[in-house]
Design an enzyme around this catalytic site. Structure first.
Site, PDB file in Angstrom:
ATOM      1  N   ASN A  10       0.841  -1.200   0.000  1.00  0.00           N
ATOM      2  CA  ASN A  10       0.000   0.000   0.000  1.00  0.00           C
ATOM      3  C   ASN A  10       0.867   1.237   0.000  1.00  0.00           C
ATOM      4  O   ASN A  10       0.371   2.352   0.118  1.00  0.00           O
ATOM      5  CB  ASN A  10      -0.910   0.004   1.241  1.00  0.00           C
ATOM      6  CG  ASN A  10      -2.097  -0.916   1.054  1.00  0.00           C
ATOM      7  OD1 ASN A  10      -2.720  -0.916   0.005  1.00  0.00           O
ATOM      8  ND2 ASN A  10      -2.397  -1.715   2.066  1.00  0.00           N
ATOM      9  N   HIS A  13       4.934   5.261  -2.565  1.00  0.00           N
ATOM     10  CA  HIS A  13       6.303   5.532  -3.016  1.00  0.00           C
ATOM     11  C   HIS A  13       6.888   4.303  -3.701  1.00  0.00           C
ATOM     12  O   HIS A  13       7.474   4.389  -4.777  1.00  0.00           O
ATOM     13  CB  HIS A  13       7.205   5.900  -1.823  1.00  0.00           C
ATOM     14  CG  HIS A  13       6.831   7.168  -1.150  1.00  0.00           C
ATOM     15  ND1 HIS A  13       7.009   8.401  -1.732  1.00  0.00           N
ATOM     16  CD2 HIS A  13       6.304   7.400   0.063  1.00  0.00           C
ATOM     17  CE1 HIS A  13       6.597   9.347  -0.902  1.00  0.00           C
ATOM     18  NE2 HIS A  13       6.160   8.763   0.196  1.00  0.00           N
ATOM     19  N   LYS A  14       6.735   3.158  -3.026  1.00  0.00           N
ATOM     20  CA  LYS A  14       7.272   1.907  -3.583  1.00  0.00           C
ATOM     21  C   LYS A  14       6.622   1.583  -4.913  1.00  0.00           C
ATOM     22  O   LYS A  14       7.280   1.205  -5.874  1.00  0.00           O
ATOM     23  CB  LYS A  14       6.969   0.738  -2.632  1.00  0.00           C
ATOM     24  CG  LYS A  14       7.951   0.530  -1.521  1.00  0.00           C
ATOM     25  CD  LYS A  14       7.623  -0.817  -0.898  1.00  0.00           C
ATOM     26  CE  LYS A  14       8.218  -0.966   0.479  1.00  0.00           C
ATOM     27  NZ  LYS A  14       7.863  -2.267   1.056  1.00  0.00           N
ATOM     28  N   ASP A  70      10.374  -7.010   0.884  1.00  0.00           N
ATOM     29  CA  ASP A  70      10.697  -6.503   2.206  1.00  0.00           C
ATOM     30  C   ASP A  70      12.105  -5.937   2.106  1.00  0.00           C
ATOM     31  O   ASP A  70      12.966  -6.500   1.410  1.00  0.00           O
ATOM     32  CB  ASP A  70      10.614  -7.587   3.278  1.00  0.00           C
ATOM     33  CG  ASP A  70      10.475  -6.981   4.676  1.00  0.00           C
ATOM     34  OD1 ASP A  70      10.075  -5.804   4.784  1.00  0.00           O
ATOM     35  OD2 ASP A  70      10.772  -7.673   5.669  1.00  0.00           O
ATOM     36  N   ASP A 153      16.161   7.190   3.695  1.00  0.00           N
ATOM     37  CA  ASP A 153      16.859   7.835   2.568  1.00  0.00           C
ATOM     38  C   ASP A 153      17.686   9.068   2.958  1.00  0.00           C
ATOM     39  O   ASP A 153      18.782   9.263   2.438  1.00  0.00           O
ATOM     40  CB  ASP A 153      15.876   8.204   1.455  1.00  0.00           C
ATOM     41  CG  ASP A 153      15.390   6.981   0.676  1.00  0.00           C
ATOM     42  OD1 ASP A 153      15.855   5.858   0.977  1.00  0.00           O
ATOM     43  OD2 ASP A 153      14.557   7.143  -0.225  1.00  0.00           O
ATOM     44  N   ARG A 179      16.162  -1.569  -4.199  1.00  0.00           N
ATOM     45  CA  ARG A 179      14.882  -2.016  -4.755  1.00  0.00           C
ATOM     46  C   ARG A 179      14.953  -2.068  -6.273  1.00  0.00           C
ATOM     47  O   ARG A 179      14.461  -3.003  -6.895  1.00  0.00           O
ATOM     48  CB  ARG A 179      13.741  -1.100  -4.295  1.00  0.00           C
ATOM     49  CG  ARG A 179      12.378  -1.629  -4.738  1.00  0.00           C
ATOM     50  CD  ARG A 179      11.216  -0.876  -4.121  1.00  0.00           C
ATOM     51  NE  ARG A 179      11.199  -1.072  -2.679  1.00  0.00           N
ATOM     52  CZ  ARG A 179      11.512  -0.134  -1.796  1.00  0.00           C
ATOM     53  NH1 ARG A 179      11.856   1.081  -2.191  1.00  0.00           N
ATOM     54  NH2 ARG A 179      11.468  -0.384  -0.505  1.00  0.00           N
TER      55      ARG A 179
END
Length: 196
Positions: A10, A13-14, A70, A153, A179
């Site tokens: 949810n 950003h990802k 994760d 970050d 990622r």
């Protein structure tokens, strides 16, 4: 061939980061897109374990091919902490700022600032499970710098750069981040192993 996949998150950003990397190969659906508002358990003691828990949950309850990730920040001087507990390092109900502040407190006076971000992705497609990993080495600085990004970050500078992830902007970050590396592995796998 375009693949439709649920990304078990949810986190907007990802979702944006991942979509940017694999946009032309895959139609990404978020948990909201499949009306999943469940609190998916993340009770494993490894990143890979948590990613698998989330992916299996979606596959079993909703039937979609899916992947979950994760990510943890592993700090050498803290015995790889916060690691799998990165998102809740300062305790349940706390936010990224509280997590960062705790990390900076724990790192006070430590000369060894080496750290790495590690992302594990679990993909379940046609009832088979696959794991992908992305790692970027760097160091934890002594104060927050930059407004972009999320999580840790603002306090992480990747090796070979002088800016934190939060300073460098999403375009560069999306090319080099943990990622991004894991998602590129996933994207390569999907493009060389076509699925319906």
């Amino acid at each position: 061939m375009v693949t439709e996949l649920v990304f078990a998150t949810n986190n907007k950003h990802k979702l944006k980061e991942v979509q940017h990397i694999i946009s032309d190969k895959v139609i990404l659906l978020s948990l909201a897109d499949i009306n999943c508002y469940d609190n998916i358990p993340e009770t494993a003691d490894t990143l890979e374990g948590n990613a698998l828990l989330k992916a299996r949950y979606i596959k079993q309850r909703y039937g979609y091919n899916c992947f979950a990730d994760d990510t943890g920040l592993e700090v050498e001087a803290l015995n790889q902490a916060p690691g799998v507990y990165s998102a809740r390092y300062a305790g349940e109900g706390n936010d990224a700022l509280a997590n960062m502040n705790k990390l900076l407190r724990q790192m006070q006076g430590k000369e060894n600032r080496k750290a790495r971000f590690r992302t594990a992705i679990a993909l379940i497609i046609d009832d088979k499970e696959y794991l992908f990993e992305g790692i970027i080495n760097g160091s934890v600085i002594t104060e927050k710098r930059g407004e972009a990004g999320f999580g840790y970050d603002p306090v992480f500078i990747p090796d070979g750069y002088i800016q934190t992830f939060a300073q460098m902007g999403s375009e560069l970050k999306n090319q080099i981040s943990h990622r991004a590396l894991a998602v590129k592995e996933l994207a390569t796998f999907l493009s060389t192993n076509p699925h319906k």
